[in-house]
Every structure is written in structure tokens, then in C-alpha cells.
Scaffold this motif. Sequence first.
Motif, PDB file in Angstrom:
ATOM      1  N   ASP A 258       0.832  -1.213   0.000  1.00 45.76           N
ATOM      2  CA  ASP A 258       0.000   0.000   0.000  1.00 45.76           C
ATOM      3  C   ASP A 258       0.860   1.255   0.000  1.00 45.76           C
ATOM      4  OD1 ASP A 258      -2.603  -1.387   2.165  1.00 45.76           O
ATOM      5  OD2 ASP A 258      -2.297  -1.526  -0.015  1.00 45.76           O
ATOM      6  N   GLU A 259       1.944   1.240   0.778  1.00 45.67           N
ATOM      7  CA  GLU A 259       2.835   2.406   0.825  1.00 45.67           C
ATOM      8  C   GLU A 259       3.500   2.642  -0.537  1.00 45.67           C
ATOM      9  OE1 GLU A 259       4.068   1.869   5.541  1.00 45.67           O
ATOM     10  OE2 GLU A 259       5.499   1.453   3.951  1.00 45.67           O
ATOM     11  N   ILE A 260       3.915   1.552  -1.183  1.00 42.48           N
ATOM     12  CA  ILE A 260       4.528   1.686  -2.513  1.00 42.48           C
ATOM     13  C   ILE A 260       3.512   2.260  -3.485  1.00 42.48           C
ATOM     14  CG2 ILE A 260       5.425   0.359  -4.474  1.00 42.48           C
ATOM     15  CD1 ILE A 260       6.686  -1.545  -2.429  1.00 42.48           C
ATOM     16  N   ARG A 261       2.292   1.756  -3.455  1.00 39.94           N
ATOM     17  CA  ARG A 261       1.256   2.271  -4.347  1.00 39.94           C
ATOM     18  C   ARG A 261       1.015   3.758  -4.108  1.00 39.94           C
ATOM     19  NH1 ARG A 261      -4.410  -0.588  -5.454  1.00 39.94           N
ATOM     20  NH2 ARG A 261      -4.844   0.392  -3.498  1.00 39.94           N
ATOM     21  N   SER A 262       0.944   4.141  -2.818  1.00 39.01           N
ATOM     22  CA  SER A 262       0.691   5.550  -2.501  1.00 39.01           C
ATOM     23  C   SER A 262       1.835   6.432  -2.989  1.00 39.01           C
ATOM     24  CB  SER A 262       0.508   5.719  -0.986  1.00 39.01           C
ATOM     25  OG  SER A 262      -0.595   4.966  -0.528  1.00 39.01           O
ATOM     26  N   SER A 263       3.084   5.966  -2.787  1.00 42.94           N
ATOM     27  CA  SER A 263       4.235   6.750  -3.251  1.00 42.94           C
ATOM     28  C   SER A 263       4.203   6.900  -4.759  1.00 42.94           C
ATOM     29  CB  SER A 263       5.536   6.078  -2.822  1.00 42.94           C
ATOM     30  OG  SER A 263       5.636   6.023  -1.429  1.00 42.94           O
ATOM     31  N   TYR A 264       3.873   5.824  -5.459  1.00 39.90           N
ATOM     32  CA  TYR A 264       3.825   5.881  -6.931  1.00 39.90           C
ATOM     33  C   TYR A 264       2.773   6.881  -7.403  1.00 39.90           C
ATOM     34  CZ  TYR A 264       3.182   4.273 -11.737  1.00 39.90           C
ATOM     35  OH  TYR A 264       3.081   4.206 -13.090  1.00 39.90           O
ATOM     36  N   VAL A 265       1.568   6.762  -6.843  1.00 41.29           N
ATOM     37  CA  VAL A 265       0.485   7.667  -7.266  1.00 41.29           C
ATOM     38  C   VAL A 265       0.850   9.112  -6.953  1.00 41.29           C
ATOM     39  CG1 VAL A 265      -1.923   8.319  -6.858  1.00 41.29           C
ATOM     40  CG2 VAL A 265      -1.296   5.896  -7.052  1.00 41.29           C
ATOM     41  N   ARG A 266       1.443   9.337  -5.772  1.00 41.52           N
ATOM     42  CA  ARG A 266       1.827  10.692  -5.395  1.00 41.52           C
ATOM     43  C   ARG A 266       2.851  11.274  -6.367  1.00 41.52           C
ATOM     44  NH1 ARG A 266       2.766   9.500  -0.653  1.00 41.52           N
ATOM     45  NH2 ARG A 266       4.994   9.137  -0.735  1.00 41.52           N
ATOM     46  N   GLU A 267       3.831  10.430  -6.791  1.00 42.36           N
ATOM     47  CA  GLU A 267       4.847  10.914  -7.729  1.00 42.36           C
ATOM     48  C   GLU A 267       4.240  11.215  -9.103  1.00 42.36           C
ATOM     49  OE1 GLU A 267       7.599  11.470  -5.128  1.00 42.36           O
ATOM     50  OE2 GLU A 267       7.978  11.777  -7.266  1.00 42.36           O
ATOM     51  N   THR A 268       3.313  10.363  -9.556  1.00 39.98           N
ATOM     52  CA  THR A 268       2.723  10.628 -10.874  1.00 39.98           C
ATOM     53  C   THR A 268       1.891  11.909 -10.870  1.00 39.98           C
ATOM     54  OG1 THR A 268       0.812   9.223 -10.329  1.00 39.98           O
ATOM     55  CG2 THR A 268       2.673   8.197 -11.498  1.00 39.98           C
TER      56      THR A 268
ATOM     57  N   PRO B 283       8.551   3.123 -15.340  1.00 38.46           N
ATOM     58  CA  PRO B 283       9.450   3.415 -16.466  1.00 38.46           C
ATOM     59  C   PRO B 283      10.760   4.009 -15.983  1.00 38.46           C
ATOM     60  CG  PRO B 283       7.731   5.080 -16.312  1.00 38.46           C
ATOM     61  CD  PRO B 283       7.399   4.038 -15.294  1.00 38.46           C
ATOM     62  N   ASP B 284      11.842   3.562 -16.572  1.00 37.46           N
ATOM     63  CA  ASP B 284      13.160   4.122 -16.264  1.00 37.46           C
ATOM     64  C   ASP B 284      14.028   3.939 -17.495  1.00 37.46           C
ATOM     65  OD1 ASP B 284      16.096   3.358 -14.630  1.00 37.46           O
ATOM     66  OD2 ASP B 284      15.085   5.260 -14.311  1.00 37.46           O
ATOM     67  N   PRO B 285      14.604   5.000 -18.082  1.00 34.38           N
ATOM     68  CA  PRO B 285      14.732   6.349 -17.528  1.00 34.38           C
ATOM     69  C   PRO B 285      13.483   7.203 -17.620  1.00 34.38           C
ATOM     70  CG  PRO B 285      15.721   6.246 -19.683  1.00 34.38           C
ATOM     71  CD  PRO B 285      15.304   4.849 -19.358  1.00 34.38           C
ATOM     72  N   GLY B 286      12.390   6.704 -18.198  1.00 29.10           N
ATOM     73  CA  GLY B 286      11.158   7.486 -18.250  1.00 29.10           C
ATOM     74  C   GLY B 286      10.987   8.214 -19.564  1.00 29.10           C
ATOM     75  N   ASN B 287      10.322   9.394 -19.448  1.00 25.51           N
ATOM     76  CA  ASN B 287      10.005  10.217 -20.623  1.00 25.51           C
ATOM     77  C   ASN B 287       9.154   9.444 -21.643  1.00 25.51           C
ATOM     78  OD1 ASN B 287      11.285  12.570 -19.761  1.00 25.51           O
ATOM     79  ND2 ASN B 287      13.279  11.759 -20.363  1.00 25.51           N
ATOM     80  N   ILE B 288       8.264   8.579 -21.103  1.00 25.30           N
ATOM     81  CA  ILE B 288       7.252   7.922 -21.920  1.00 25.30           C
ATOM     82  C   ILE B 288       5.911   8.142 -21.241  1.00 25.30           C
ATOM     83  CG2 ILE B 288       8.892   6.189 -22.742  1.00 25.30           C
ATOM     84  CD1 ILE B 288       7.634   4.224 -20.795  1.00 25.30           C
ATOM     85  N   PRO B 289       4.814   7.938 -21.965  1.00 26.34           N
ATOM     86  CA  PRO B 289       3.496   8.161 -21.345  1.00 26.34           C
ATOM     87  C   PRO B 289       3.336   7.315 -20.082  1.00 26.34           C
ATOM     88  CG  PRO B 289       3.275   7.919 -23.704  1.00 26.34           C
ATOM     89  CD  PRO B 289       4.685   7.594 -23.401  1.00 26.34           C
ATOM     90  N   ILE B 290       2.907   7.974 -19.004  1.00 29.22           N
ATOM     91  CA  ILE B 290       2.728   7.309 -17.717  1.00 29.22           C
ATOM     92  C   ILE B 290       1.268   7.470 -17.286  1.00 29.22           C
ATOM     93  CG2 ILE B 290       3.406   7.256 -15.298  1.00 29.22           C
ATOM     94  CD1 ILE B 290       6.117   8.347 -16.129  1.00 29.22           C
ATOM     95  N   ALA B 291       0.598   6.358 -17.043  1.00 28.61           N
ATOM     96  CA  ALA B 291      -0.802   6.409 -16.604  1.00 28.61           C
ATOM     97  C   ALA B 291      -0.852   6.812 -15.132  1.00 28.61           C
ATOM     98  CB  ALA B 291      -1.473   5.055 -16.796  1.00 28.61           C
ATOM     99  N   LYS B 292      -1.757   7.709 -14.819  1.00 28.49           N
ATOM    100  CA  LYS B 292      -1.876   8.190 -13.437  1.00 28.49           C
ATOM    101  C   LYS B 292      -2.838   7.264 -12.677  1.00 28.49           C
ATOM    102  CE  LYS B 292      -0.776  12.976 -14.649  1.00 28.49           C
ATOM    103  NZ  LYS B 292       0.537  12.935 -14.105  1.00 28.49           N
ATOM    104  N   ARG B 293      -2.347   6.070 -12.401  1.00 34.24           N
ATOM    105  CA  ARG B 293      -3.109   5.071 -11.652  1.00 34.24           C
ATOM    106  C   ARG B 293      -2.100   4.231 -10.887  1.00 34.24           C
ATOM    107  NH1 ARG B 293      -3.750   3.038 -17.072  1.00 34.24           N
ATOM    108  NH2 ARG B 293      -2.343   1.255 -17.462  1.00 34.24           N
ATOM    109  N   PRO B 294      -2.614   3.459  -9.908  1.00 34.54           N
ATOM    110  CA  PRO B 294      -1.681   2.610  -9.149  1.00 34.54           C
ATOM    111  C   PRO B 294      -0.914   1.690 -10.072  1.00 34.54           C
ATOM    112  CG  PRO B 294      -3.820   2.700  -8.057  1.00 34.54           C
ATOM    113  CD  PRO B 294      -3.998   3.396  -9.386  1.00 34.54           C
ATOM    114  N   PRO B 295       0.282   1.313  -9.672  1.00 34.22           N
ATOM    115  CA  PRO B 295       1.140   0.528 -10.564  1.00 34.22           C
ATOM    116  C   PRO B 295       0.888  -0.965 -10.457  1.00 34.22           C
ATOM    117  CG  PRO B 295       2.309   0.995  -8.559  1.00 34.22           C
ATOM    118  CD  PRO B 295       0.963   1.661  -8.424  1.00 34.22           C
ATOM    119  N   HIS B 296       1.387  -1.695 -11.446  1.00 35.66           N
ATOM    120  CA  HIS B 296       1.560  -3.137 -11.305  1.00 35.66           C
ATOM    121  C   HIS B 296       2.756  -3.380 -10.376  1.00 35.66           C
ATOM    122  CE1 HIS B 296      -1.107  -3.274 -14.751  1.00 35.66           C
ATOM    123  NE2 HIS B 296      -1.151  -4.604 -14.690  1.00 35.66           N
ATOM    124  N   LEU B 297       2.736  -4.494  -9.670  1.00 44.65           N
ATOM    125  CA  LEU B 297       3.801  -4.815  -8.732  1.00 44.65           C
ATOM    126  C   LEU B 297       4.493  -6.107  -9.158  1.00 44.65           C
ATOM    127  CD1 LEU B 297       2.054  -4.122  -5.302  1.00 44.65           C
ATOM    128  CD2 LEU B 297       3.504  -2.575  -6.626  1.00 44.65           C
TER     129      LEU B 297
END
Length: 753
Positions: free
Chosen positions: A161-171, A210-224
Motif C-alpha cells: 500500500d505504501e509503494i502504491r501511494s508513493s507511486y500515485v503521489r509521484e505521478t 518506467p526508467d529512464p522514463g520520458n514515456i506516457p505514464i498512466a496516473k493510476r496505481p502501478p503493477h507490482l
Amino acid sequence: MFGNQSPFLKRSFHGDGMTTSPVRKVFDTLRLSTGTVIVIMIVAIIGAFSTVLYKIWAADRLAAEREVAAVARVFETHKQRILGEMERYAASNAAYLNVDTNPSPAWIANRFAQDMYRDSKYSAMFVLDPDYRPTFASTPDPLYKGLFDIRKFPNVERTSDEIRSSYVRETLRMPTDRGSFAGRLHELSGIELVDLGNTAALVGIFAIVPDPGNIPIAKRPPHLLVTVQTLNEAHLSGILRNLSLSDLIFTRDVPKGMNSIRIIDGPRGEAGYLAWHPMSQSYSILLSSAPVLALAIGVILIITVLTIRQNAIVRDHLAKREEQARYAANHDGMTGYAVREHFTALVHDILSRGSAGHAALIYLDLDRLKEINDTHGHAAGDKLIRVASGRIRATFRRADVYGRVGGDEFLVFVWGRTSPDEIIEDLQDLLLTMNDPVKFECKTLHGACSAGLALFPEHGRTLDELTRAADIALHRCKQSGGNMLRVYDEAMDRALKEAREMREELVYALQNDEFELHYQPIINVRTGRPDYAEALLRWHQPERGIVPPDIFIPIAESAGLMPEIGLMVLEQAVADASRWKGIGVSVNVASSQLMQEGFAERVRSVLEANNLSPRKLILEITETQILDDVKKTKSVLKQLHAIGVRCALDDFGTGYSSLSYLHQYDFSTLKIDKQFVQDSENNANSRQLLATVIDLGRILGMDVVVEGVETAAQLEFVTEIGCSTVQGYYFARPMPAAKFEAEWRCCIRSRAS
């Protein structure tokens, strides 16, 4: 029982008379009987034995504490290593695209079930969707067959849950749907220990990002990405292979005589331990020998001496292990170079002693490591790193300080030289050596190296100052194409600051419409009229005036702005061309724009929105862009060809000029760099070469455009050798859209009619 005197107290002959033993004199003076002396001796021996016994017990206890600390430290390091291995697979653009954006079961199975298992030998692996439902599972251990529900384990669910929250917050913090999680990956991963009843397991969780990123990122919780490592005998033996401990087990109750650390504290008092037999057991050995020692003082003394000696050996052995552990913590495992923190400490020590003499900090970067990793695999890249590190050491002195500060970056602090020239000569020799091929299996790897050099004390008196200066010099190397040496100077610093300011101004320019398109006609020699017009970007900066494209475009590219700028140029150029009807438009495409996911579809949308035929659009691509990602470039060009958009190979002759490009890719047009026609007036070889390239283009069925025609003589020459399409100042300089339409209105009207 003490009635008889000790032999030490008997009279002894000395010369011709009888004399008293010195020991007896002492006894007589102190008025101590033999029995008392024996008691004192026994008490002294018992006291000495007790003292030795206590010291051995204390030493064993200290050794046990060190073992416990070492096991705990290595166990924590092992957990972080699991996360580090997971990062290689979870944090990548490819993983995000194939798991989240456009799920590919085949890719997931190949990457996670095969490649990742080969590297980490996990017990089980799962890919969970944003609702924690498994979408893919690999369970080499039958214990984990069936679905994996993280909600059965509160600590794993809480971490997830913490990982999901951090991901959503960053997006949500990202200004657009593109961004990067660089520097935040530690917030998007975690590892927990779970109780499985008869055993326990380490559960690693890593958000697929995504890493290094700079691709479309969906603003939803991530796959784990979830991996499970059972703490069985095979796994535990691998954890402590470097500590010389044996019989490491997971247990609920610690057997007598074993050391342990507690790793599970259950909510109802359940406990779990890692236990092992201690290396040092001197205390128990000594106790078992006590009866024998009591009967034979000499044997006791011998055993005590041997025990003390054995204990010293154990302490030395542990000290060596601790030294090895400290070395492993301070040095890179692949190259043996110091890690950044240790490198900093070593250099600070040299500088603080004031004994550096002529010294310098060298910042090295392996130019083609990423390409080799992508083409031949990470094993080939690791081979190149090891060979490169060996060549670096062979070039400089043993006393110099070597550090690895990134996957392909090294720092070398050289000191005690007679002059800066000596350092520069050694570094130039190194760059030549780095170009030597490296054999890997049946392949030949071709590496290269860039180097930034900062001299001490000219460019800095502290390590921070030297690092900054060397980094700036290295950055200038990379800007110039790499595989070279640059020595820092203040002009580089000023240029870097100006580039940073210009990046900010470019962002402002995008928001405030400071960009304008100028058009230069591409002339059909037979008709004297343009078939196409090349769209050329101009920037009117309020304070700087007109900024040349060759200055601001590289800065925009490095700042990641070119996809947005390129889309603006494409939309405006297509919109302008839709008014011309009879004249098409040619648009330059940046590498970062070309590599964007869905680029071809975006081009189709722009054409449809402006009702412009795909045949009226040419996209110009340079040779160097092809090398950025050969496979992806081929795919994108095929998609554009299917739409009907024509592609031109621009500036042919300025890069590698490989003839293989002309038939491997779907190019319809070949644009020959202006340098050819400008050299042709005074150079017969250039004229012949230009004619040959034009013939080659025609043979391959391509339209050929000669750029840079500025004089009537040049026009006459290129016409004579068979070129029918030209571009250059002889006909027109680039001009704003309104002026272009006014000057070529007749062509637009006649073509349209």
C-alpha cells in the motif's frame, strides 16, 4: 599432610659448606609453611585459571556478538541485494510498456520467468495488477502453486500500500503524462519477512515503473513485481558463504549451544530465528577439561596456553573476516574500485596531508556501454567494464585512487606527478587503449571512452570543486560526440550556466509562442517551381534576439523538450501546407520525437485533422538518429510508409554515410549535404563523388535533393550530372510563411488549379 618439606626447601651444597636456599629464606622471612605455600600456589593457579576462564568466556561472548552483528548485517545486505536485482527488471521503460501500457504475456514470461529466474533463483514470482490480483506467476517451488494473496500477510500488504501511494503521489506531481522516477525508486520498493508456519520467506515488492522514463505514464496505481525467496537450506547457505559459518537454519526454538538472531515477532508471540553453531567454542572445551586440569597442573597450564592461543587465532580470523567485510562495503565487487564514499575519504586524506603535488581528478565515461548491453546483453557489458577498469589501472600508478561512481562512470585521482603534461599524456594513452577491441565469447566488442580532466589546484582545491569541474569537462566531451579528452576551463562553466538559463527560456518560449516557422523552397529544376518547402524553426527570444537553431536545438534535446517542440512544428507545418494545396512540406524530426511510442499514429492524426494528403509530407531524418535505436527506427519508418508519408535521409555524407541505410530503411528521398556541392567548384574528386551519389540514389529509385546550391554555376553543374531537385540560397533564403505564400502564390494557385 604438609609435614615433609618441599624439595625446594632442602639444603643444597654450595662450595664447601652448607647454605640455605633463597626460596627457603623467603619462606622463613614470611614464616609461611610449605602447606601454606602450596595452598597459595593452588589458589594462584585457580585464580589464574579462573581469570583465563573468564577472559575466554568474555572473548567467546564478544565473538558471538560479532557473529550476530555480522549475520544481521549480511542478512540486511542480502535483502537489499534482492531489491537491487528486482530493480533491474521492474524499473525499465520496457517493463512498464509490456506490463502496464500494452501487456505482453510472452515478454513477461521471457523477462521475468526466464531471465530473472536465471539471475536470482527465486522460489516464486508474481506480477500483480493495481488491485493486487496476479496477472502472471512463476512458481519453481511447489509450495507456492496457486494464487498468491498478499492480503494474507499484513506487513506485505502494508508495504504494498505504501509503494502504491508513493507511486500515485509521484505521478500526480509530474507536470505532464511523461516524467521520471529517478532518485525515487527506493520509495517504490520494499522487502518483508513472512511467516509460513514451518518456514519463512523474504517477499520483495517493486513497482513496475518506467526508467529512464520520458514515456506516457498512466496516473493510476502501478503493477507490482513480487518475488518470494524461501529461507530453506540452499538459500541460507548462499547468504553467508563469505562468513565461514555453517549450519545456518530457520527455527522456532534455538537449540542449545547455537547463536541466533530473531527475525520474526508474531502478533501472538510467535518467534522465528536464524541459528547457527558458533565458530568459537573455547569456553565449553575448557570446562570439559577442568577435572583433568585439577589433577595435573601442568596439563592445565598447557591446555590453558593452547586455549588462549586458539582463542587468539579465532579472534584474528574474525578480525580478518571483518576486514574483508569492510573491504567489500568500500569497494565495487566487479572492478575492485572504491565506492563513492570511500573514494571521497581516500582523496580527502591525501589533500589534507598537503602531499598531492601535481594532481588531477579524471572523470571517465564508457561511451558505448548501453549500446553493447542492449545489443549483446549485460554479460558483455560487464566484460567491457572489467577490461576497461584493468586498462585504467594499468595506465596510472598503484598509489592513485580509483573509484566507480556509476554503471559506466569512473573517477581517478592521480597525484604526485612532476607536471600536468605528464597526466595529460597518460590520459591520452588511455583513450587510445580504450579503443582496442574486447573479445567476448565469439563476439568482438568495440568500446570507447570520454574523459573530463580537472587539475589541482588550478581548477579546485577540494574534491567537490574538482569533481564539479571534471564533470563539466566530461559533459562537454559528450556534447562533442564522445571518445575524447577535455580539460576544464572557465568558459565551459559559463557555457553550462548559459545552457541552463536557455533551458528555462525554452520552456517559457513554448508557453508564449516565441517560435516561428520559416520555409525554404525545394525546387524542381525542370519547372523552376517548388515541389516542397522545408520547415525551419526560428526562435525570437526577447533579450537574445534570433537564436540560431544549432544553438538552441541541442539544448532543447538534452532538456527533453524536443518531442513537444517537434509536435508543435509538425502541427504548424502541416496546417500551413494544407493552405498551399499544390506544394508539400518537409519537416525535420528529432530522435527523441521519432522514438516516442505512437509517433506514426500521431502523424496520421495531424494529417487527418488538417485534411492534408500523406504524400504531401516528407519527414527528414539524419544518419545519426538511425544509430540511436536501429530496430525501433526500422519499425517506425515502416509504419510511416504504410500511412503514405515519405521519409528522407537528411545530410547524407556528414555521418557514417553507410550505404546499408539506403536499402535497409524505407527512405524515398536522399538529401545530400551542402558541403558536397560547395566543394565541387574547386575539387574534381568532390564533383565525381557528388555525381556518384546522385547516380546511386537514382539506381535505388530515390528522389535526390542537393542542398546548398548558392550560385548559377553550382546549379548548372548539378543539373548536368542529373539532379532534378535542389535547395539553396540561389533560389531563396528561409522566410516566414506569409512571405513564402506571397512570393510563390503563382505556383500554389497553378498547382491547385
